[in-house]
Design a protein around this motif. Structure first.
Motif, PDB file in Angstrom:
ATOM      1  N   THR A   8       0.803  -1.216   0.000  1.00  0.00           N
ATOM      2  CA  THR A   8       0.000   0.000   0.000  1.00  0.00           C
ATOM      3  C   THR A   8       0.841   1.273   0.000  1.00  0.00           C
ATOM      4  O   THR A   8       0.345   2.336  -0.378  1.00  0.00           O
ATOM      5  CB  THR A   8      -0.923   0.032   1.233  1.00  0.00           C
ATOM      6  OG1 THR A   8      -0.121  -0.096   2.434  1.00  0.00           O
ATOM      7  CG2 THR A   8      -1.932  -1.108   1.187  1.00  0.00           C
ATOM      8  N   ARG A   9       2.103   1.181   0.412  1.00  0.00           N
ATOM      9  CA  ARG A   9       2.966   2.372   0.409  1.00  0.00           C
ATOM     10  C   ARG A   9       4.418   1.943   0.289  1.00  0.00           C
ATOM     11  O   ARG A   9       4.869   1.048   1.007  1.00  0.00           O
ATOM     12  CB  ARG A   9       2.774   3.195   1.681  1.00  0.00           C
ATOM     13  CG  ARG A   9       3.584   4.507   1.684  1.00  0.00           C
ATOM     14  CD  ARG A   9       3.119   5.435   2.798  1.00  0.00           C
ATOM     15  NE  ARG A   9       3.655   5.079   4.089  1.00  0.00           N
ATOM     16  CZ  ARG A   9       4.685   5.694   4.683  1.00  0.00           C
ATOM     17  NH1 ARG A   9       5.287   6.708   4.067  1.00  0.00           N
ATOM     18  NH2 ARG A   9       5.093   5.325   5.879  1.00  0.00           N
ATOM     19  N   LEU A  20      18.843  -3.686  -4.243  1.00  0.00           N
ATOM     20  CA  LEU A  20      18.063  -2.493  -3.924  1.00  0.00           C
ATOM     21  C   LEU A  20      16.685  -2.859  -3.370  1.00  0.00           C
ATOM     22  O   LEU A  20      15.654  -2.443  -3.901  1.00  0.00           O
ATOM     23  CB  LEU A  20      17.920  -1.595  -5.148  1.00  0.00           C
ATOM     24  CG  LEU A  20      17.582  -0.129  -4.865  1.00  0.00           C
ATOM     25  CD1 LEU A  20      18.709   0.542  -4.104  1.00  0.00           C
ATOM     26  CD2 LEU A  20      17.323   0.618  -6.164  1.00  0.00           C
ATOM     27  N   PRO A  21      16.614  -3.668  -2.303  1.00  0.00           N
ATOM     28  CA  PRO A  21      15.315  -3.924  -1.678  1.00  0.00           C
ATOM     29  C   PRO A  21      14.762  -2.648  -1.089  1.00  0.00           C
ATOM     30  O   PRO A  21      15.484  -1.648  -0.938  1.00  0.00           O
ATOM     31  CB  PRO A  21      15.650  -4.952  -0.593  1.00  0.00           C
ATOM     32  CG  PRO A  21      17.099  -4.699  -0.274  1.00  0.00           C
ATOM     33  CD  PRO A  21      17.727  -4.277  -1.569  1.00  0.00           C
ATOM     34  N   GLY A  22      13.488  -2.663  -0.750  1.00  0.00           N
ATOM     35  CA  GLY A  22      12.865  -1.475  -0.182  1.00  0.00           C
ATOM     36  C   GLY A  22      11.936  -1.833   0.953  1.00  0.00           C
ATOM     37  O   GLY A  22      11.476  -2.977   1.074  1.00  0.00           O
ATOM     38  N   ILE A  23      11.663  -0.859   1.798  1.00  0.00           N
ATOM     39  CA  ILE A  23      10.698  -1.036   2.879  1.00  0.00           C
ATOM     40  C   ILE A  23       9.327  -0.605   2.371  1.00  0.00           C
ATOM     41  O   ILE A  23       9.183   0.486   1.805  1.00  0.00           O
ATOM     42  CB  ILE A  23      11.099  -0.230   4.123  1.00  0.00           C
ATOM     43  CG1 ILE A  23      12.438  -0.740   4.670  1.00  0.00           C
ATOM     44  CG2 ILE A  23      10.017  -0.319   5.202  1.00  0.00           C
ATOM     45  CD1 ILE A  23      12.950   0.024   5.863  1.00  0.00           C
ATOM     46  N   VAL A  24       8.337  -1.470   2.573  1.00  0.00           N
ATOM     47  CA  VAL A  24       6.973  -1.160   2.149  1.00  0.00           C
ATOM     48  C   VAL A  24       6.007  -1.458   3.283  1.00  0.00           C
ATOM     49  O   VAL A  24       6.287  -2.285   4.163  1.00  0.00           O
ATOM     50  CB  VAL A  24       6.556  -1.961   0.896  1.00  0.00           C
ATOM     51  CG1 VAL A  24       7.487  -1.695  -0.270  1.00  0.00           C
ATOM     52  CG2 VAL A  24       6.498  -3.454   1.191  1.00  0.00           C
ATOM     53  N   GLY A  30       1.220  -4.580   8.142  1.00  0.00           N
ATOM     54  CA  GLY A  30       2.603  -4.959   8.395  1.00  0.00           C
ATOM     55  C   GLY A  30       3.576  -4.125   7.597  1.00  0.00           C
ATOM     56  O   GLY A  30       3.224  -3.476   6.604  1.00  0.00           O
ATOM     57  N   THR A  31       4.834  -4.132   8.038  1.00  0.00           N
ATOM     58  CA  THR A  31       5.926  -3.466   7.340  1.00  0.00           C
ATOM     59  C   THR A  31       6.938  -4.530   6.941  1.00  0.00           C
ATOM     60  O   THR A  31       7.323  -5.371   7.753  1.00  0.00           O
ATOM     61  CB  THR A  31       6.591  -2.409   8.242  1.00  0.00           C
ATOM     62  OG1 THR A  31       5.597  -1.486   8.702  1.00  0.00           O
ATOM     63  CG2 THR A  31       7.658  -1.641   7.466  1.00  0.00           C
ATOM     64  N   LEU A  71       2.374  -6.104  -5.956  1.00  0.00           N
ATOM     65  CA  LEU A  71       2.816  -4.724  -6.134  1.00  0.00           C
ATOM     66  C   LEU A  71       2.176  -4.094  -7.367  1.00  0.00           C
ATOM     67  O   LEU A  71       2.262  -4.645  -8.470  1.00  0.00           O
ATOM     68  CB  LEU A  71       4.343  -4.673  -6.280  1.00  0.00           C
ATOM     69  CG  LEU A  71       4.938  -3.317  -6.678  1.00  0.00           C
ATOM     70  CD1 LEU A  71       4.794  -2.321  -5.528  1.00  0.00           C
ATOM     71  CD2 LEU A  71       6.398  -3.452  -7.087  1.00  0.00           C
ATOM     72  N   ASP A  72       1.559  -2.941  -7.161  1.00  0.00           N
ATOM     73  CA  ASP A  72       1.147  -2.080  -8.267  1.00  0.00           C
ATOM     74  C   ASP A  72       2.203  -0.988  -8.368  1.00  0.00           C
ATOM     75  O   ASP A  72       2.361  -0.188  -7.447  1.00  0.00           O
ATOM     76  CB  ASP A  72      -0.227  -1.468  -7.990  1.00  0.00           C
ATOM     77  CG  ASP A  72      -0.732  -0.617  -9.152  1.00  0.00           C
ATOM     78  OD1 ASP A  72       0.080  -0.235 -10.012  1.00  0.00           O
ATOM     79  OD2 ASP A  72      -1.939  -0.322  -9.175  1.00  0.00           O
ATOM     80  N   PRO A  73       2.965  -0.930  -9.462  1.00  0.00           N
ATOM     81  CA  PRO A  73       4.074   0.030  -9.554  1.00  0.00           C
ATOM     82  C   PRO A  73       3.667   1.480  -9.347  1.00  0.00           C
ATOM     83  O   PRO A  73       4.527   2.321  -9.069  1.00  0.00           O
ATOM     84  CB  PRO A  73       4.608  -0.186 -10.973  1.00  0.00           C
ATOM     85  CG  PRO A  73       4.200  -1.572 -11.333  1.00  0.00           C
ATOM     86  CD  PRO A  73       2.873  -1.787 -10.658  1.00  0.00           C
ATOM     87  N   VAL A  74       2.393   1.773  -9.424  1.00  0.00           N
ATOM     88  CA  VAL A  74       1.947   3.155  -9.278  1.00  0.00           C
ATOM     89  C   VAL A  74       2.257   3.698  -7.892  1.00  0.00           C
ATOM     90  O   VAL A  74       2.376   4.921  -7.712  1.00  0.00           O
ATOM     91  CB  VAL A  74       0.442   3.273  -9.595  1.00  0.00           C
ATOM     92  CG1 VAL A  74      -0.401   2.685  -8.463  1.00  0.00           C
ATOM     93  CG2 VAL A  74       0.037   4.724  -9.841  1.00  0.00           C
ATOM     94  N   ILE A  75       2.428   2.813  -6.881  1.00  0.00           N
ATOM     95  CA  ILE A  75       2.662   3.315  -5.528  1.00  0.00           C
ATOM     96  C   ILE A  75       4.031   3.980  -5.392  1.00  0.00           C
ATOM     97  O   ILE A  75       4.287   4.666  -4.406  1.00  0.00           O
ATOM     98  CB  ILE A  75       2.514   2.210  -4.460  1.00  0.00           C
ATOM     99  CG1 ILE A  75       3.697   1.215  -4.529  1.00  0.00           C
ATOM    100  CG2 ILE A  75       1.200   1.470  -4.592  1.00  0.00           C
ATOM    101  CD1 ILE A  75       3.733   0.259  -3.361  1.00  0.00           C
TER     102      ILE A  75
END
Length: 292
Positions: A8-9, A20-24, A30-31, A71-75
């Motif tokens: 969601t974010r 290059l992982p990321g926090i979402v 959950g995070t 994942l929707d890349p738009v986020i």
């Protein structure tokens, strides 16, 4: 099957990782640390993360919970970094998430003592999955609430990059000389006695079933995803019985620099650090005894 959540974010990239992982954040509140199908290492990295991570959890090792993330890349449109933008665009669909451990610290052998039994279990497990990425250069372990947690299992099971040579590759010894836990006199014989009987065909089939079909389709040489899953089971099952006899603990390749900050190392009491000779002796003895 792994729990599936929806991103969601997109919070921030983690630039320490080569992929290059990321926090979402996700719709289950959950995070997660997210690893992307569009990263340069490809989907086999995610397959290895699932099989080895879930196997470790079932063997009683601490591995953060894994989920699949839609994942929707738009986020990521608000992300200013062009490299991150391109990664998100290339990773629409199902990706991998690892439970984010807030406040965890990277493992440093000068700042955290590991017992011989726990060190032995980790080294034996890494030998089983042929993990080439748990060295003193890059420990891939976290300390969280005083406990040791294992992360980042993408650089494992190297035989799945060349299936025709998988049997020969899986039969090779494991050099643990540069393993970050080698200085702690790992009790590999005890670990093998405890863990090897748990690695059954049923258990390995179960963890292989956790891999989404989308990451297994169209693998050259295999007619179905089920056939490919069986190919993952066979080398691990064969390796579990005897790998402890083929673990080498020799002198490290170079001096091991501490990653701990100076203010911490200055306050640490001196402790015995086993020598390379101690490790070699342990290896020889082993060969003979052969949540969030």
């Amino acid at each position: 099957m792994l729990q599936e959540v929806v991103a969601t974010r997109y919070v921030t990239p983690l630039r320490e990782g080569g992929s290059l992982p990321g926090i979402v954040e996700a719709d289950d509140l959950g995070t997660y640390v997210m690893k992307f199908t569009g990263a340069g290492q490809g989907r086999k990295t995610l397959v290895a993360e699932v099989i080895c991570g879930e196997l470790g959890r079932r063997l009683g090792l601490r591995v953060p919970e894994l989920v699949t993330i839609e994942l929707d890349p738009v986020i990521g449109l608000a992300e200013p970094d062009q490299e991150v933008q391109e990664l998100l665009k290339a990773s629409g669909g199902l990706n991998l998430g690892m439970d984010y451990l807030p406040g965890s610290l990277g493992f440093d052998p000068l700042a955290y003592e590991v017992g011989a039994a726990e060190a032995g279990r980790v080294v034996w497990f890494d030998a089983l999955i042929n993990n080439v990425d748990r060295s003193w250069r890059n420990p891939n372990m976290l300390v969280w609430h005083g406990d040791l947690w294992l992360i980042d299992h993408g650089a494992t099971m190297i035989w799945h990059h060349n299936w025709p040579g998988a049997e020969a590759s899986a039969a090779k010894p494991y050099n643990a000389s540069d393993h970050v836990l080698a200085p702690f006199a790992p009790d590999i014989a005890a670990a093998a006695a405890e863990l090897a009987p748990l690695v059954t065909e049923e258990l390995l089939t179960e963890v292989a079933a956790d891999v989404p079909d989308a990451w297994l389709v169209d693998e050259p040489g295999f007619s179905s995803t089920d056939e490919l899953r069986r190919a993952y089971v066979a080398p691990l099952l064969a390796r579990a019985a005897t790998v402890h006899e083929r673990i080498a603990l020799d002198a490290p390749a170079a001096n091991r620099p501490s990653q701990a900050p100076g203010w911490l190392t200055e306050r640490l009491p001196p402790r015995h650090r086993p020598s390379a000779g101690d490790g070699a002796t342990a290896a020889a003895r082993t060969g003979r005894e052969g949540g969030r």
